[in-house]
Design a protein around this motif. Structure first.
Motif, PDB file in Angstrom:
ATOM      1  N   PHE A   1     -51.803   0.890 -66.493  1.00 16.82           N
ATOM      2  CA  PHE A   1     -52.517  -0.260 -65.954  1.00 16.82           C
ATOM      3  C   PHE A   1     -52.183  -1.546 -66.710  1.00 16.82           C
ATOM      4  O   PHE A   1     -52.058  -2.605 -66.116  1.00 16.82           O
ATOM      5  CB  PHE A   1     -54.026   0.000 -65.948  1.00 16.82           C
ATOM      6  CG  PHE A   1     -54.398   1.089 -64.981  1.00 16.82           C
ATOM      7  CD1 PHE A   1     -53.942   1.042 -63.671  1.00 16.82           C
ATOM      8  CD2 PHE A   1     -55.169   2.157 -65.376  1.00 16.82           C
ATOM      9  CE1 PHE A   1     -54.259   2.054 -62.775  1.00 16.82           C
ATOM     10  CE2 PHE A   1     -55.493   3.168 -64.485  1.00 16.82           C
ATOM     11  CZ  PHE A   1     -55.037   3.115 -63.186  1.00 16.82           C
ATOM     12  N   ASN A   2     -52.037  -1.427 -68.032  1.00 20.02           N
ATOM     13  CA  ASN A   2     -51.655  -2.614 -68.780  1.00 20.02           C
ATOM     14  C   ASN A   2     -50.255  -3.082 -68.392  1.00 20.02           C
ATOM     15  O   ASN A   2     -49.986  -4.279 -68.327  1.00 20.02           O
ATOM     16  CB  ASN A   2     -51.731  -2.355 -70.279  1.00 20.02           C
ATOM     17  CG  ASN A   2     -53.132  -2.593 -70.830  1.00 20.02           C
ATOM     18  OD1 ASN A   2     -53.839  -3.467 -70.355  1.00 20.02           O
ATOM     19  ND2 ASN A   2     -53.531  -1.802 -71.789  1.00 20.02           N
TER      20      ASN A   2
ATOM     21  N   LYS B   1     -58.435  -3.593 -64.939  1.00 20.93           N
ATOM     22  CA  LYS B   1     -57.089  -4.163 -64.861  1.00 20.93           C
ATOM     23  C   LYS B   1     -56.224  -3.269 -63.990  1.00 20.93           C
ATOM     24  O   LYS B   1     -56.339  -2.049 -64.124  1.00 20.93           O
ATOM     25  CB  LYS B   1     -56.454  -4.212 -66.252  1.00 20.93           C
ATOM     26  CG  LYS B   1     -56.897  -5.342 -67.117  1.00 20.93           C
ATOM     27  CD  LYS B   1     -56.054  -5.289 -68.395  1.00 20.93           C
ATOM     28  CE  LYS B   1     -56.694  -6.095 -69.494  1.00 20.93           C
ATOM     29  NZ  LYS B   1     -55.962  -5.968 -70.754  1.00 20.93           N
ATOM     30  N   PRO B   2     -55.328  -3.759 -63.182  1.00 19.26           N
ATOM     31  CA  PRO B   2     -55.146  -5.171 -62.873  1.00 19.26           C
ATOM     32  C   PRO B   2     -56.316  -5.713 -62.057  1.00 19.26           C
ATOM     33  O   PRO B   2     -56.824  -5.024 -61.178  1.00 19.26           O
ATOM     34  CB  PRO B   2     -53.874  -5.186 -62.034  1.00 19.26           C
ATOM     35  CG  PRO B   2     -53.228  -3.856 -62.203  1.00 19.26           C
ATOM     36  CD  PRO B   2     -54.325  -2.901 -62.543  1.00 19.26           C
TER      37      PRO B   2
ATOM     38  N   GLU C   1     -52.432 -14.607 -69.470  1.00 14.09           N
ATOM     39  CA  GLU C   1     -51.764 -15.440 -68.467  1.00 14.09           C
ATOM     40  C   GLU C   1     -52.218 -15.079 -67.060  1.00 14.09           C
ATOM     41  O   GLU C   1     -52.480 -15.937 -66.219  1.00 14.09           O
ATOM     42  CB  GLU C   1     -50.233 -15.263 -68.562  1.00 14.09           C
ATOM     43  CG  GLU C   1     -49.617 -15.865 -69.802  1.00 14.09           C
ATOM     44  CD  GLU C   1     -50.017 -17.319 -69.990  1.00 14.09           C
ATOM     45  OE1 GLU C   1     -49.850 -18.090 -69.021  1.00 14.09           O
ATOM     46  OE2 GLU C   1     -50.529 -17.671 -71.075  1.00 14.09           O
ATOM     47  N   ARG C   2     -52.292 -13.783 -66.826  1.00  6.84           N
ATOM     48  CA  ARG C   2     -52.667 -13.296 -65.501  1.00  6.84           C
ATOM     49  C   ARG C   2     -54.060 -13.788 -65.124  1.00  6.84           C
ATOM     50  O   ARG C   2     -54.302 -14.235 -64.011  1.00  6.84           O
ATOM     51  CB  ARG C   2     -52.606 -11.761 -65.480  1.00  6.84           C
ATOM     52  CG  ARG C   2     -53.014 -11.131 -64.171  1.00  6.84           C
ATOM     53  CD  ARG C   2     -52.069 -11.503 -63.061  1.00  6.84           C
ATOM     54  NE  ARG C   2     -52.495 -10.934 -61.780  1.00  6.84           N
ATOM     55  CZ  ARG C   2     -52.117 -11.407 -60.602  1.00  6.84           C
ATOM     56  NH1 ARG C   2     -51.305 -12.445 -60.539  1.00  6.84           N
ATOM     57  NH2 ARG C   2     -52.534 -10.852 -59.494  1.00  6.84           N
TER      58      ARG C   2
ATOM     59  N   GLU D   1     -53.933 -17.377 -64.144  1.00  8.08           N
ATOM     60  CA  GLU D   1     -53.384 -17.532 -62.795  1.00  8.08           C
ATOM     61  C   GLU D   1     -54.456 -17.287 -61.740  1.00  8.08           C
ATOM     62  O   GLU D   1     -54.613 -18.059 -60.786  1.00  8.08           O
ATOM     63  CB  GLU D   1     -52.258 -16.512 -62.573  1.00  8.08           C
ATOM     64  CG  GLU D   1     -50.883 -17.036 -62.879  1.00  8.08           C
ATOM     65  CD  GLU D   1     -49.809 -15.948 -62.696  1.00  8.08           C
ATOM     66  OE1 GLU D   1     -48.699 -16.179 -63.156  1.00  8.08           O
ATOM     67  OE2 GLU D   1     -50.110 -14.880 -62.102  1.00  8.08           O
TER      68      GLU D   1
ATOM     69  N   PRO E   1     -49.542 -11.471 -71.727  1.00  8.98           N
ATOM     70  CA  PRO E   1     -49.409 -11.459 -70.259  1.00  8.98           C
ATOM     71  C   PRO E   1     -50.756 -11.282 -69.563  1.00  8.98           C
ATOM     72  O   PRO E   1     -50.976 -11.854 -68.488  1.00  8.98           O
ATOM     73  CB  PRO E   1     -48.521 -10.246 -69.991  1.00  8.98           C
ATOM     74  CG  PRO E   1     -47.834  -9.952 -71.262  1.00  8.98           C
ATOM     75  CD  PRO E   1     -48.736 -10.412 -72.356  1.00  8.98           C
TER      76      PRO E   1
ATOM     77  N   ALA F   1     -58.434  -1.736 -69.132  1.00 12.58           N
ATOM     78  CA  ALA F   1     -57.381  -0.966 -68.461  1.00 12.58           C
ATOM     79  C   ALA F   1     -57.701   0.526 -68.485  1.00 12.58           C
ATOM     80  O   ALA F   1     -56.911   1.337 -68.064  1.00 12.58           O
ATOM     81  CB  ALA F   1     -56.032  -1.216 -69.127  1.00 12.58           C
TER      82      ALA F   1
ATOM     83  N   LEU G   1     -48.707  -2.593 -65.445  1.00 10.61           N
ATOM     84  CA  LEU G   1     -48.763  -3.197 -64.112  1.00 10.61           C
ATOM     85  C   LEU G   1     -49.334  -4.614 -64.204  1.00 10.61           C
ATOM     86  O   LEU G   1     -48.852  -5.545 -63.559  1.00 10.61           O
ATOM     87  CB  LEU G   1     -49.629  -2.348 -63.180  1.00 10.61           C
ATOM     88  CG  LEU G   1     -48.990  -1.043 -62.715  1.00 10.61           C
ATOM     89  CD1 LEU G   1     -49.961  -0.244 -61.871  1.00 10.61           C
ATOM     90  CD2 LEU G   1     -47.716  -1.330 -61.912  1.00 10.61           C
ATOM     91  N   ASN G   2     -50.333  -4.752 -65.049  1.00  8.44           N
ATOM     92  CA  ASN G   2     -50.936  -6.062 -65.237  1.00  8.44           C
ATOM     93  C   ASN G   2     -49.914  -7.052 -65.801  1.00  8.44           C
ATOM     94  O   ASN G   2     -49.840  -8.204 -65.372  1.00  8.44           O
ATOM     95  CB  ASN G   2     -52.132  -5.924 -66.185  1.00  8.44           C
ATOM     96  CG  ASN G   2     -53.115  -7.048 -66.017  1.00  8.44           C
ATOM     97  OD1 ASN G   2     -53.360  -7.496 -64.900  1.00  8.44           O
ATOM     98  ND2 ASN G   2     -53.664  -7.518 -67.125  1.00  8.44           N
TER      99      ASN G   2
ATOM    100  N   LEU H   1     -47.564  -8.082 -63.063  1.00  9.07           N
ATOM    101  CA  LEU H   1     -48.231  -9.049 -62.179  1.00  9.07           C
ATOM    102  C   LEU H   1     -48.179 -10.455 -62.771  1.00  9.07           C
ATOM    103  O   LEU H   1     -47.994 -11.439 -62.057  1.00  9.07           O
ATOM    104  CB  LEU H   1     -49.693  -8.639 -61.964  1.00  9.07           C
ATOM    105  CG  LEU H   1     -49.907  -7.507 -60.967  1.00  9.07           C
ATOM    106  CD1 LEU H   1     -51.341  -7.015 -61.025  1.00  9.07           C
ATOM    107  CD2 LEU H   1     -49.569  -7.982 -59.562  1.00  9.07           C
ATOM    108  N   SER H   2     -48.327 -10.533 -64.079  1.00  5.96           N
ATOM    109  CA  SER H   2     -48.347 -11.857 -64.715  1.00  5.96           C
ATOM    110  C   SER H   2     -46.977 -12.522 -64.658  1.00  5.96           C
ATOM    111  O   SER H   2     -46.858 -13.726 -64.847  1.00  5.96           O
ATOM    112  CB  SER H   2     -48.808 -11.732 -66.163  1.00  5.96           C
ATOM    113  OG  SER H   2     -47.759 -11.223 -66.957  1.00  5.96           O
TER     114      SER H   2
ATOM    115  N   GLU I   1     -53.128  -8.938 -75.346  1.00 10.03           N
ATOM    116  CA  GLU I   1     -51.828  -9.038 -74.693  1.00 10.03           C
ATOM    117  C   GLU I   1     -51.699 -10.391 -73.993  1.00 10.03           C
ATOM    118  O   GLU I   1     -52.484 -10.716 -73.104  1.00 10.03           O
ATOM    119  CB  GLU I   1     -51.669  -7.899 -73.691  1.00 10.03           C
ATOM    120  CG  GLU I   1     -51.640  -6.544 -74.378  1.00 10.03           C
ATOM    121  CD  GLU I   1     -51.544  -5.387 -73.411  1.00 10.03           C
ATOM    122  OE1 GLU I   1     -51.203  -5.626 -72.230  1.00 10.03           O
ATOM    123  OE2 GLU I   1     -51.805  -4.253 -73.833  1.00 10.03           O
TER     124      GLU I   1
END
Lengths: 253, 346
Positions: free
Chosen positions: B167-168, A105-106, A15-16, A19, A12, A86, B170-171, B174-175, A10
């Motif tokens: 959870f994915n 995750k998160p 990316e997370r 960050e 995102p 996750a 929410l992740n 967050l991004s 994924e």
């Protein structure tokens, strides 16, 4: 500067992580030298990236993170791993991750920093064993490491595995490869798929076409006939009783 | 907006008053105990002392018990035809049975002992009163309990969110927060709507338009995570937006399509959502690529059957045999088809 490689299907999520790496850069300087969206892409890109540590999602399409790591430890200088997942705790019980470094995750920045520090400094010698335990199931591929390149052979394509001096020969219908995995470990891992016919040889159950007597009269050993491979393999006396059942199921010959 | 639910629910729909099942042991026991309690109460009310009341009760029991047994046997045998009658007619029939048996007993006692224990009118009146009280009790009893059972089953069956998805998601949110705060806001709103419905009242019908809105919000979140790996085609032009259906019947199907058809692949996967009205039926089909489940992986991606069974059971609770659901695999496509009676908000 710690060189990292991120694998997650994924965008995102990748990316997370970047960050968060930025947030902790002051206390732990890192550089992302490569990224991949799944296991196969990672195997292709990782060796040339020069990364020392992989951040790996566990649940990915094609090949999951644990299997990917099991192939990468075969490299000459294997990287360190931090797994990211996750899964909830309940699902995690299915994996024995305790011996490995993993994040849920998160991910929180401080946990990420701690995990990176710990993994980067940890000794790598037991990692293969820990990964095998964590995966808890056989691999779908065997990997062949040539210099700094990893190629995969799907386990379902293997016709037989034969120990020869230092290496094990892996035979598919098309060609053969040399791998370093010990035959005993392979037999244990893929017990469902392969049957031992001789002290030095495992054959895929699904590839057995039949059996015949070798030349040399009554005393001659039985030979296994294989699907798609000309070569006939001798059955040792010790293994024959177990194989006779398979022969009986197939109507014998 | 979502969740403008219509005030019509299972308890009102499926639970009209009905005679109790006279073959049920619990019902039989309640009738025995109830009738004897009434007789005991009558004896207590009529006699000045406990001893006299006991004597009276025993005397009346000699009349009551044979009658009670006869009633139980006749009702036990006739329970199926009785329960097929409309409720009122059924009650009348039960009353008729009780009165006829009472008259019969009165005649028999008169012949055997020479003198009846009480005048006929009094026996008939007492029998009718007892029967009416018991019928009233059973009506209250079934009203109080069976909707609760149905409700408990419904709540238990309501689709659950997969932790992996939560959870994915929410992740993914967050991004977005730093780069695209507006999109992050929208994603959290979508998640909230999804959870509101998941935690909502499982008994209420929802409008198809609301369920479709929920599908779109769910798809929005998945799109965020999966990007161009997920491509959904919506065929909703002839979907009857006023149709009523149980909540969360379509969303779990779309979630399954993504989980089993999109996530295991690395390329772009096409998912189809098709809903239309066919006469007095509502028809829906959700289609996804079929990923060959390698036998070793089944543990990891199981749960499809369970989700389908769950929906099937809920449909049965709402529509009985009028709804149909079928899962099929044709070549490289897997699809689930759903057919419901077309009921609409009035």
């Amino acid at each position: 500067m710690l060189k990292l490689f991120i694998v997650d299907d994924e965008a995102p999520a990748r990316e997370r992580i970047k960050e968060l790496l930025g947030d902790i850069a002051a206390e732990l300087p890192t550089e992302v030298v490569g990224e991949a969206r799944h296991g196969h892409e990672a195997l292709e890109r990782f060796p040339a990236s020069g990364a020392e540590l992989l951040l790996l999602d566990i649940q990915m399409p094609g090949m999951d993170g644990l299997e990917l790591a099991r192939h990468l430890v075969g490299l000459e200088s294997p990287p360190a791993f931090v797994f990211v997942t996750a899964h909830d705790r309940h699902a995690l019980d299915a994996f024995e991750l305790n011996a490995l470094d993993y994040l849920l995750k998160p991910v929180r920045a401080e946990r990420l920093a701690a995990a990176l520090r710990k993994a980067a400094g940890a000794p790598r010698d037991r990692i293969a064993e820990s990964l095998r335990k964590a995966a808890g199931r056989p691999r779908e591929y065997l990997s062949i490491v040539e210099r700094n390149r990893i190629s995969l052979v799907p386990v379902r394509d293997i016709v037989f595995l034969r120990a020869e001096q230092k290496y094990v020969t892996l035979r598919t219908r098309e060609r053969e490869y040399l791998i370093e995995d010990p035959l005993v470990a392979l037999e244990r891992e893929f017990a469902d798929r392969f049957v031992r016919i001789h002290r030095n040889c495992l054959v895929a159950r699904s590839a057995i076409r039949g059996f015949e007597r070798g030349t040399g009269g009554e005393d001659a050993a039985w030979m296994v006939l294989l699907d798609g491979v000309e070569e006939r393999l001798p059955v040792s006396r010790r293994q024959w009783p177990a194989l006779r059942e398979i022969a009986a199921e197939q109507g014998g010959s | 907006m979502l969740a403008v639910s219509i005030r019509q629910d299972v308890s009102a729909h499926a639970r009209a008053d009905q005679l109790p099942d006279f073959r049920n042991l619990g019902v039989l026991a309640r009738m025995l105990v109830g009738a004897n309690l009434l007789a005991g109460a009558a004896a207590l009310a009529a006699a000045p002392t406990i001893a006299q009341a006991l004597e009276r009760f025993i005397a009346s029991a000699m009349v009551l018990e044979p009658l009670l047994m006869a009633c139980l046997i006749v009702l036990y045998l006739a329970t199926a035809p009785l329960r097929r009658l409309p409720y009122r007619a059924g009650c009348a029939a039960v009353l008729a049975v009780v009165l006829a048996l009472s008259a019969l007993e009165h005649a028999a006692l008169e012949r055997v002992t020479g003198e009846p224990p009480a005048p006929l009118w009094r026996m008939l009146a007492l029998a009718a009163l007892g029967a009416a009280l018991l019928l009233g009790y059973f009506r209250l009893f079934t009203r109080a309990y069976s909707p609760a059972l149905a409700e408990a089953r419904l709540q238990a069956l309501q689709a659950r969110i997969r932790p992996h998805f939560l959870f994915n998601s929410l992740n993914a949110v967050l991004s977005l927060i730093r780069k695209d705060p507006r999109r992050a806001e929208r994603a959290l709103e979508d998640l909230s709507d999804l959870f509101r419905t998941l935690m909502g009242d499982a008994r209420r019908f929802v409008r198809l338009a609301d369920e479709i809105a929920l599908l779109e919000r769910y798809a929005e979140i998945e799109q965020l995570r999966l990007g161009d790996r997920l491509r959904i085609t919506w065929e909703l032009d002839s979907a009857p937006s006023d149709a009523l259906l149980p909540p969360l019947v379509l969303q779990p199907l779309l979630e399954n399509a993504v989980y089993h058809g999109v996530e295991p692949g690395t390329g772009t996967a096409d998912v189809l959502v098709h809903i239309e009205r066919r006469g007095d039926r509502v028809f829906a089909r959700i289609e996804n690529p079929y990923a060959d489940p390698a036998p070793q992986r089944e543990g990891g991606r199981g749960g499809n059957k369970m989700a389908l069974e769950n929906i099937r059971e809920r449909l049965a609770l709402f529509f009985d045999a009028e709804a149909r659901m079928e899962a099929m695999q044709r070549g490289s496509r897997y699809s689930v088809e759903l057919e419901l009676p077309y009921r609409h908000a009035t």
